[in-house]
Design an enzyme around this catalytic site. Structure first.
Site, mmCIF file in Angstrom:
data_model
loop_
_atom_site.group_PDB
_atom_site.id
_atom_site.type_symbol
_atom_site.label_atom_id
_atom_site.label_comp_id
_atom_site.label_asym_id
_atom_site.label_seq_id
_atom_site.Cartn_x
_atom_site.Cartn_y
_atom_site.Cartn_z
ATOM 1 N N ALA A 129 45.575 69.484 21.253
ATOM 2 C CA ALA A 129 44.395 70.398 21.543
ATOM 3 C C ALA A 129 43.040 69.992 20.772
ATOM 4 O O ALA A 129 43.187 70.278 19.725
ATOM 5 C CB ALA A 129 44.723 71.719 21.402
ATOM 6 N N GLY A 130 42.121 69.007 21.622
ATOM 7 C CA GLY A 130 40.954 68.785 20.704
ATOM 8 C C GLY A 130 39.969 69.395 21.476
ATOM 9 O O GLY A 130 39.440 70.531 21.220
ATOM 10 N N TRP A 155 43.573 67.543 11.436
ATOM 11 C CA TRP A 155 42.329 67.408 11.170
ATOM 12 C C TRP A 155 41.556 68.431 10.413
ATOM 13 O O TRP A 155 40.283 68.805 10.636
ATOM 14 C CB TRP A 155 41.458 67.381 12.548
ATOM 15 C CG TRP A 155 41.803 66.076 13.535
ATOM 16 C CD1 TRP A 155 42.276 66.532 14.663
ATOM 17 C CD2 TRP A 155 42.037 64.852 13.267
ATOM 18 N NE1 TRP A 155 42.631 65.451 15.395
ATOM 19 C CE2 TRP A 155 42.451 64.277 14.746
ATOM 20 C CE3 TRP A 155 41.904 63.865 12.320
ATOM 21 C CZ2 TRP A 155 42.865 62.905 14.807
ATOM 22 C CZ3 TRP A 155 42.418 62.535 12.595
ATOM 23 C CH2 TRP A 155 42.503 62.163 13.989
ATOM 24 N N HIS A 337 20.473 43.947 6.899
ATOM 25 C CA HIS A 337 21.150 43.339 5.652
ATOM 26 C C HIS A 337 21.808 42.200 6.022
ATOM 27 O O HIS A 337 22.512 41.376 5.127
ATOM 28 C CB HIS A 337 22.307 44.466 5.045
ATOM 29 C CG HIS A 337 21.377 45.645 4.397
ATOM 30 N ND1 HIS A 337 20.780 46.536 4.911
ATOM 31 C CD2 HIS A 337 21.625 45.641 2.863
ATOM 32 C CE1 HIS A 337 20.301 47.393 3.938
ATOM 33 N NE2 HIS A 337 20.624 46.758 2.753
ATOM 34 N N GLY A 339 24.785 39.700 6.648
ATOM 35 C CA GLY A 339 26.120 39.479 6.015
ATOM 36 C C GLY A 339 26.231 40.453 4.938
ATOM 37 O O GLY A 339 27.300 40.903 4.856
ATOM 38 N N GLU A 362 33.438 68.654 15.482
ATOM 39 C CA GLU A 362 32.472 69.749 15.854
ATOM 40 C C GLU A 362 32.251 69.626 17.643
ATOM 41 O O GLU A 362 31.092 70.196 17.624
ATOM 42 C CB GLU A 362 31.613 70.248 14.885
ATOM 43 C CG GLU A 362 32.159 70.429 13.453
ATOM 44 C CD GLU A 362 31.546 71.291 12.722
ATOM 45 O OE1 GLU A 362 30.776 72.037 13.235
ATOM 46 O OE2 GLU A 362 31.713 71.530 11.596
ATOM 47 N N THR A 364 32.557 66.651 20.783
ATOM 48 C CA THR A 364 32.246 65.284 20.821
ATOM 49 C C THR A 364 30.874 65.113 21.614
ATOM 50 O O THR A 364 30.535 66.338 21.962
ATOM 51 C CB THR A 364 33.247 64.499 21.634
ATOM 52 O OG1 THR A 364 33.394 65.049 23.011
ATOM 53 C CG2 THR A 364 34.549 64.377 21.138
ATOM 54 N N GLU A 366 30.267 63.750 24.235
ATOM 55 C CA GLU A 366 30.704 64.146 25.734
ATOM 56 C C GLU A 366 30.702 65.695 25.891
ATOM 57 O O GLU A 366 29.993 66.330 26.718
ATOM 58 C CB GLU A 366 31.877 63.437 26.334
ATOM 59 C CG GLU A 366 31.859 61.948 26.180
ATOM 60 C CD GLU A 366 31.968 61.520 24.825
ATOM 61 O OE1 GLU A 366 32.430 61.876 23.778
ATOM 62 O OE2 GLU A 366 31.419 60.175 24.899
HETATM 63 C C1 LIG Z 1 37.248 63.696 10.166
HETATM 64 C C2 LIG Z 1 37.596 64.638 11.025
HETATM 65 C C3 LIG Z 1 37.611 66.049 10.543
HETATM 66 C C4 LIG Z 1 37.857 67.384 11.523
HETATM 67 N N1 LIG Z 1 37.770 68.412 10.784
HETATM 68 C C5 LIG Z 1 38.163 69.419 11.671
HETATM 69 C C6 LIG Z 1 38.371 70.606 11.046
HETATM 70 O O1 LIG Z 1 37.904 70.996 9.895
HETATM 71 N N2 LIG Z 1 38.892 71.766 11.873
HETATM 72 C C7 LIG Z 1 39.452 71.482 13.211
HETATM 73 O O2 LIG Z 1 39.854 72.403 13.882
HETATM 74 N N3 LIG Z 1 39.167 70.348 13.925
HETATM 75 C C8 LIG Z 1 38.757 69.174 13.045
HETATM 76 N N4 LIG Z 1 38.438 67.773 13.504
HETATM 77 C C9 LIG Z 1 38.675 67.501 15.140
HETATM 78 C C10 LIG Z 1 37.589 67.264 15.733
HETATM 79 O O3 LIG Z 1 37.077 68.364 15.987
HETATM 80 C C11 LIG Z 1 38.269 66.851 17.303
HETATM 81 O O4 LIG Z 1 38.786 65.407 16.780
HETATM 82 C C12 LIG Z 1 37.285 66.659 18.267
HETATM 83 O O5 LIG Z 1 37.108 67.938 18.815
HETATM 84 C C13 LIG Z 1 37.901 65.738 19.524
HETATM 85 O O6 LIG Z 1 39.155 66.058 19.758
HETATM 86 P P1 LIG Z 1 40.303 65.016 20.067
HETATM 87 O O7 LIG Z 1 40.048 64.038 18.748
HETATM 88 O O8 LIG Z 1 41.525 65.675 20.077
HETATM 89 O O9 LIG Z 1 39.542 64.044 21.261
HETATM 90 P P2 LIG Z 1 39.909 64.416 22.579
HETATM 91 O O10 LIG Z 1 39.413 65.899 23.019
HETATM 92 O O11 LIG Z 1 41.341 63.902 23.078
HETATM 93 O O12 LIG Z 1 38.894 63.429 23.475
HETATM 94 C C14 LIG Z 1 38.929 62.131 23.665
HETATM 95 C C15 LIG Z 1 38.055 61.499 24.503
HETATM 96 O O13 LIG Z 1 37.882 62.152 25.723
HETATM 97 C C16 LIG Z 1 36.526 62.882 25.745
HETATM 98 N N5 LIG Z 1 36.574 64.046 26.595
HETATM 99 C C17 LIG Z 1 37.533 64.989 26.487
HETATM 100 N N6 LIG Z 1 37.441 65.999 27.496
HETATM 101 C C18 LIG Z 1 36.227 65.489 28.416
HETATM 102 C C19 LIG Z 1 35.691 66.227 29.196
HETATM 103 N N7 LIG Z 1 35.875 67.167 29.812
HETATM 104 N N8 LIG Z 1 34.637 65.572 29.612
HETATM 105 C C20 LIG Z 1 34.480 64.381 29.286
HETATM 106 N N9 LIG Z 1 34.891 63.645 28.170
HETATM 107 C C21 LIG Z 1 35.861 64.311 27.738
HETATM 108 C C22 LIG Z 1 36.059 63.067 24.314
HETATM 109 O O14 LIG Z 1 34.618 63.329 24.441
HETATM 110 C C23 LIG Z 1 36.493 61.745 23.725
HETATM 111 O O15 LIG Z 1 35.823 61.031 23.990
HETATM 112 C C24 LIG Z 1 38.138 66.912 12.792
HETATM 113 C C25 LIG Z 1 38.197 65.588 13.332
HETATM 114 C C26 LIG Z 1 37.970 64.369 12.554
HETATM 115 C C27 LIG Z 1 38.067 62.809 12.888
#
Ligand SMILES: Cc1cc2nc3c(=O)[nH]c(=O)nc-3n(C[C@H](O)[C@H](O)[C@H](O)COP(=O)(O)OP(=O)(O)OC[C@H]3O[C@@H](n4cnc5c(N)ncnc54)[C@H](O)[C@@H]3O)c2cc1C
Length: 381
Positions: A129-130, A155, A337, A339, A362, A364, A366
């Site tokens: 769940a992202g 994350w 810069h 190389g 927070e 993406t 997209e």
């Molecule tokens: C360094 C770091 C710190 C973080 N800190 C936190 C934190 O403190 N707390 C927390 O809860 N989370 C945290 N996150 C998680 C972050 O919020 C998620 O990584 C982000 O929301 C994307 O989710 P995902 O990585 O599962 O990617 P996915 O949701 O799987 O997305 C993969 C790709 O598909 C695209 N995509 C997905 N759905 C759609 C759509 N409907 N239309 C078009 N494109 C789409 C996305 O834009 C992306 O390009 C952190 C992530 C990182 C890398």
């Protein structure tokens, strides 16, 4: 309309700029290499009140407005994006769910501790769940006056240092966002553990971990808002958080611009500084112009928030534009810069890696565009 910072905002900016120059910049490279943030730096950040930036004075905070907050974030990110994200996650998505939705008793107990530097983390994302946060699977089962939390959160920024975790989990058996509750879970809750620290491309001074919840019991008094409010709380917290990410990207972008401008005037090829070549000058002009445009968008979103007005669309616009402009600035800084931009001795190599995640977390780019389109279509169509 005017574009100047007021006296208080200027004072904060200068204070943080000095702090960053003295305490963060000299060790930014070392923190990136070791993936460790020294405890004494965290103590100095506490002593300066940065963990209480957003918090009302009655809870021991500095209660700065969002523009001041943005200016502070930009200065921190200019020195170290990893240090910056520790402070911003705490002050936005860590702070807001408790301040906005905690009971009066919980706020009185917890907020002064957070403002004094007991760090907060925000646990929404999971392995599956992202972007679609409503599909989260961690559960919260009610048992008498307690909830029992099970699941795994990915994350989690600040996960190794945090004293408090804002956790979203759902009613077992529920399937949509209406079944999601929010909780404040103290670190010493039995059943809460750090499972893994991620080895990241950038932001290496910041800890990002997996948190396991295995029968973690929290009192019902630690629920934030009503049952089923969790998703709304999380998403509203992220609206504000996105303004912070825009300013974070701006800080990294400004560091790129400054480094590229300086380097371009000392590096000579073909008998003159490369900055005197029109092509390089154009790159610097574009970096500066785009970052200034991004700053105006970020200031507008911050200003709307301070006015108590809706800012969802403007925060998304600021985030998507600032993070993408800063990404282009980092790319140009490495290019300028040559190389030397590709080796760790030069800070632009770190900026290039650090800035990348601002387009991912927070929400993406997209997802920001989905939000902007939804709002524009509602307004205009
Ligand atoms: C360094 C770091 C710190 C973080 N800190 C936190 C934190 O403190 N707390 C927390 O809860 N989370 C945290 N996150 C998680 C972050 O919020 C998620 O990584 C982000 O929301 C994307 O989710 P995902 O990585 O599962 O990617 P996915 O949701 O799987 O997305 C993969 C790709 O598909 C695209 N995509 C997905 N759905 C759609 C759509 N409907 N239309 C078009 N494109 C789409 C996305 O834009 C992306 O390009 C952190 C992530 C990182 C890398």
């Amino acid at each position: 309309m005017h574009f100047d910072l007021n006296e208080n905002q200027t004072m904060f900016r200068d204070m943080v700029r000095d702090f960053a120059k003295q305490e963060i910049m000299p060790i930014a490279h070392q923190m990136d290499v070791t993936r460790e943030m020294p405890d004494d730096l965290v103590e100095k950040i506490k002593a300066n009140g940065f963990f209480g930036l957003s918090f009302p004075e009655e809870y021991g905070g500095l209660d700065v407005d969002t523009i001041t907050y943005g200016v502070v974030v930009e200065e921190l990110a200019r020195a170290s994006a990893g240090v910056c994200i520790m402070v911003t996650v705490h002050n936005s998505v860590g702070y807001y769910p408790v301040a906005g939705f905690g009971s009066e008793e919980l706020k009185r107990e917890i907020l002064p501790r957070m403002a004094a530097g007991e760090i907060a983390a925000f646990c929404v994302s999971e392995a599956g769940a992202g972007s679609d946060a409503a599909s989260l699977r961690a559960t919260a089962r009610k048992e008498g006056e307690e909830y029992v939390l099970d699941g795994s959160k990915m994350w989690v920024t600040n996960g190794t240092r945090a004293a408090f975790f804002v956790v979203l989990a759902r009613n077992p058996g529920s399937t949509d966002h209406r079944g999601i509750h929010a909780f404040l879970v103290p670190r010493d809750t039995p059943g809460l553990s750090v499972a893994k620290k991620e080895d990241k491309m950038g932001l290496r001074a910041s800890d990002t971990v997996v948190i396991d919840l295995d029968g973690a019991r929290v009192p019902a008094a630690n629920r934030l808002g009503d049952e089923g409010d969790g998703f709304r709380i999380g998403m509203t917290a992220l609206d504000g958080g996105r303004i912070g990410v825009a300013f974070q990207a701006l800080g990294i972008g400004r560091a790129c611009l400054e480094a590229a401008a300086k380097y371009s005037m000392v590096r000579e090829q073909f008998g003159k500084p490369i900055g005197r070549q029109p092509v390089i000058g154009n790159m610097i002009a574009d970096m500066g112009t785009e970052l200034d445009a991004a700053r105006l968008l970020a200031f507008r979103a911050a200003w709307l928030k301070d006015q108590g007005r809706r800012f969802t669309k403007e925060a998304a616009m600021a985030k998507v534009f600032a993070t993408e402009a800063a990404g282009r600035a980092a790319d140009a800084a490495v290019q300028i810069h040559g190389g030397y931009g590709y080796v760790k001795e030069y800070d632009v190599e770190r900026y290039y890696r650090d800035v990348r995640v601002t387009r991912i977390y927070e929400g993406t780019s997209e997802i920001q565009r989905l939000v902007i389109a939804r709002e524009l279509l509602r307004e205009l169509a």
